[in-house]
Design an enzyme around this catalytic site. Structure first.
Site, short mmCIF file in Angstrom:
data_model
loop_
_atom_site.label_atom_id
_atom_site.label_comp_id
_atom_site.label_asym_id
_atom_site.label_seq_id
_atom_site.Cartn_x
_atom_site.Cartn_y
_atom_site.Cartn_z
N GLU A 163 25.85 30.72 36.48
CA GLU A 163 26.05 30.14 35.15
C GLU A 163 27.22 29.17 35.32
O GLU A 163 28.29 29.56 35.79
CB GLU A 163 26.41 31.21 34.12
N ARG A 221 23.89 37.13 39.64
CA ARG A 221 24.10 36.00 38.74
C ARG A 221 25.59 35.93 38.47
O ARG A 221 26.19 36.86 37.95
CB ARG A 221 23.31 36.20 37.45
N LEU A 222 26.24 34.83 38.89
CA LEU A 222 27.69 34.67 38.78
C LEU A 222 28.03 34.06 37.43
O LEU A 222 27.59 32.95 37.11
CB LEU A 222 28.22 33.80 39.91
N ASP A 223 28.80 34.79 36.65
CA ASP A 223 29.11 34.39 35.29
C ASP A 223 30.14 33.25 35.28
O ASP A 223 31.16 33.30 35.97
CB ASP A 223 29.67 35.60 34.54
N ALA A 224 29.87 32.23 34.46
CA ALA A 224 30.83 31.18 34.09
C ALA A 224 31.70 30.72 35.26
O ALA A 224 32.93 30.78 35.20
CB ALA A 224 31.72 31.69 32.94
N HIS A 278 21.66 37.25 26.15
CA HIS A 278 22.71 37.99 25.46
C HIS A 278 23.69 37.05 24.76
O HIS A 278 24.13 37.32 23.64
CB HIS A 278 23.45 38.89 26.47
N ASP A 279 24.05 35.94 25.42
CA ASP A 279 25.01 35.00 24.85
C ASP A 279 24.47 34.34 23.59
O ASP A 279 25.15 34.28 22.57
CB ASP A 279 25.32 33.90 25.87
N ASN A 333 26.31 35.82 20.36
CA ASN A 333 27.43 35.00 19.90
C ASN A 333 27.12 34.27 18.61
O ASN A 333 27.85 33.35 18.21
CB ASN A 333 27.84 34.01 21.00
#
Length: 637
Positions: free
Chosen positions: A313, A278-281, A422-423, A427
């Site tokens: 993402e 899963r590639l973040d941002a 998690h986000d 957050n």
């Protein structure tokens, strides 16, 4: 004589390695090749741990190669420690870890370790993975679940629950022992606080033996604020003057930078045998063509017949990057000549779906929820029918700029849906889960929608039993950086009106306090509580239904329609691959909502109702409060 029963042949075993073109590569028991990209250095050496140097010489000079590379072969083997010593153009010499180290001794600030990846003997070498449509994701933080060995011990119960894939938050070596992982600095080294590389492989190997896929969250858009030395000897690694919200942006125009992260992905997939990334941002990656190059290189490297999945993402909602189902029929409202999108990635995390659901469950309308709280039922209906809510419309959260691309021709499995991750928990100022924010029956209805919807569901650790424990943002920085992170986070979270007062912001937990980390563990002790056990059993029941009734029909599925029901509900229908029709009628509000037409249906079509007797109300043109009803009608003749 007594006959001896034939024994089954032992499962095939194998050793897997991925040879990197840089870093430390074992050539034999006492020979290792080292290669470093240092275009701003004038000289480079390898410093070997003094206790293992030959003839008292613990320094090996590296030879300059074209394009800023330095290389040498040193007489050391696996398990030994080393560092690089580089001198820049100003004559300043520093000692640094290997940016491609496969492991660190104790922490980011210690020496790097030579690792021989071929030493691990895989017990389930014949594992080929699972097709994407079978995926039920379970996101977890490795440290909060006891390190690699702690996660490994939990795998059997997750497999019994109906989870088919665990997703590990980032593992790249970070400073200290507590971090979400998005501040990693050495992306090839699993963090030492979690365990050794072989213990990570044992976790993945055990998961495969249980039929579980393992995904890894990777961060290819920035390094953390502590421990990054590349700027001293490879300034071209970073895009001058360009910053992400989290740090300096990488310059993907540089061939060495592109290859660095492609090789990282290949190492995790080919050597550690992860089933997906899963590639973040990725919206923070300036060169979008690199994403396509990465995917192509992965597809080229993976063995024939093996399933490997790539997930994004992406704040930009770039539907063109997502893989369409070329075998699915064209929806009746689409032109047969309209092209099916065939991007290189399986799916994207669907923040639009989460934000609409969260607004409905909590009534919150601040921060990014403002773009969904105006008409959450309408926005959820669009998510269920077409995938993204924002498909090119102006977004208030982007200063009125258009956001997204049309996604209606993509299959539902191109979207990962979730109520929590998690986000979205961490957050928040106080890290509350939905069990602290939403009506319990509304949350049961939303859970039903999540786990029976044709989109790919994701659970966050502890969600399966309705954990009440918070999940905070945590780090283990020290000194001025710790102060900056703590105060910066409190200022950022001041956008919530309840914390606009600086005195109230003092209640926000200090990310660097170890108690903040310990409070974020999911809290398995709650399972002694009958309410949590009932929640766990319900999750198991819903996942059993999903695997028996939904998953076998997902290939070729497409949405028929979705309409809002009042301001709190949605009625959505999908034509599944075998021609059957799945209907989900959900109402997350405290009052019944009206249906446009009666949905009496055949009682045999009832798949699940989150409240007893709720389905009978469909015949009266109503969906009761806090309810989700699932109907599965067979193909019509």
């Amino acid at each position: 004589m007594t006959a001896v029963a034939p024994t089954s042949p032992p499962a095939p075993r194998a050793r897997f390695t991925h040879e990197l073109p840089f870093g430390a590569t074992c050539l034999g028991p006492d020979r290792t090749r080292f290669r470093l990209w240092a275009p701003d250095a004038t000289e480079a050496w390898i410093e070997i741990d003094a206790g293992h140097a030959r003839n008292g010489n613990n320094t090996v000079r590296m030879e300059a190669e074209p394009d800023g590379w330095y290389a040498a072969v040193a007489p050391i083997g696996a398990g030994l420690c080393y560092r690089y010593r580089v001198t820049d153009r100003n004559g300043v010499t520093i000692t640094v870890p290997d940016p491609a180290a496969r492991a660190q001794w104790q922490d980011l600030y210690g020496p790097s370790l030579v690792v021989d990846p071929s030493r691990y003997l895989w017990r389930h070498a014949d594992w080929q993975g699972r097709p994407w449509h079978e995926t039920v994701l379970y996101e977890l933080h490795v440290g909060a679940m006891g390190g690699f060995n702690g996660v490994r011990a939990r795998l059997p119960e997750l497999a019994r629950l109906g989870v088919t894939a665990i997703e590990l938050m980032p593992l790249a070596e970070f400073p200290g022992a507590r971090n979400w992982g998005y501040d990693g600095v050495l992306p090839f080294a699993p963090d030492a606080s979690y365990g050794s590389p072989d213990e990570l492989k044992a976790l993945i190997d055990t998961a495969h033996g249980l039929g579980l896929m393992v995904f890894l969250d990777v961060v290819y858009n920035h390094f953390g604020p502590d421990g990054n030395y590349l700027v001293h000897y490879a300034r071209r690694f970073f895009h001058e003057g360009t910053h992400t919200p989290w740090g300096a942006a990488f310059d993907f125009r540089q061939p060495a930078v592109r290859e660095f992260f492609i090789q990282n992905a290949l190492m995790w997939l080919m050597e550690y045998r992860f089933d997906g990334l899963r590639l973040d941002a990725v919206q923070a990656i300036g060169e979008r063509d690199w994403l396509s190059e990465l995917a192509a290189r992965v597809r080229q490297a993976v063995e024939p017949g093996r399933y490997v999945h790539l997930v994004l993402e992406n704040e930009n909602n770039a539907a063109s990057l997502l893989r369409g189902a070329t075998t699915s029929p064209i929806p009746p409202d689409r032109s047969p000549t309209e092209p099916t999108q065939t991007g290189p990635f399986e799916a994207q995390w669907n923040d639009d779906g989460h934000h609409a659901l969260h607004a409905l469950l909590t009534g919150e309308h601040e921060a990014y929820y403002a773009a969904y709280a105006d008409a959450p039922a309408e926005r959820l209906a669009r998510v269920l029918q077409e995938g993204f809510c924002y498909q090119g419309e102006p977004s208030a959260l982007h200063n009125g700029a258009p956001r997204g691309e049309p996604s209606g021709t993509l299959p539902p499995t191109a979207f990962v849906l979730y109520l929590q991750n998690h986000d979205q928990i961490g957050n928040r100022p106080l890290g509350e889960r939905l069990t602290r924010l939403a009506h319990p029956e509304a949350l049961h209805a939303a859970q039903t929608l999540l786990l029976l919807c044709p989109q790919i569901p994701l659970l966050f650790m502890g969600e399966e039993w309705g954990s009440l424990r918070p999940f905070y943002y945590f780090t283990s920085h020290h000194g001025a950086l710790a102060d900056a992170v703590r105060e910066g986070r409190r200022r950022e979270l001041g956008r919530f009106s309840a914390f606009s007062d600086p005195l109230k912001r003092e209640r926000i937990p200090d990310p660097n306090d170890e108690r903040t980390y310990q409070a974020s563990w999911p809290g398995e002790a709650e399972l002694t509580n009958p309410e949590h056990l009932a929640w766990l059993n319900r999750t198991h029941q819903l996942l059993t239904l999903r695997h028996a009734q939904i998953v076998p029909r997902l290939v070729g599925a497409h949405a028929l329609d979705a309409v809002p029901l009042g301001t709190t509900g949605v009625l959505a229908r999908w034509r599944l691959g075998d021609g059957s029709v799945l209907t989900l009628a959900v109402n997350l509000g405290a009052q019944p909502v009206s249906l446009p037409t009666a949905l009496a249906g055949n009682p045999a079509d009832l798949l699940y109702e989150s409240r007893d007797g709720a389905a009978a109300m469909l015949a009266t043109h109503h969906v009761p409060a806090y309810t989700c009803i699932a109907l599965l009608a067979p193909p019509s003749n």
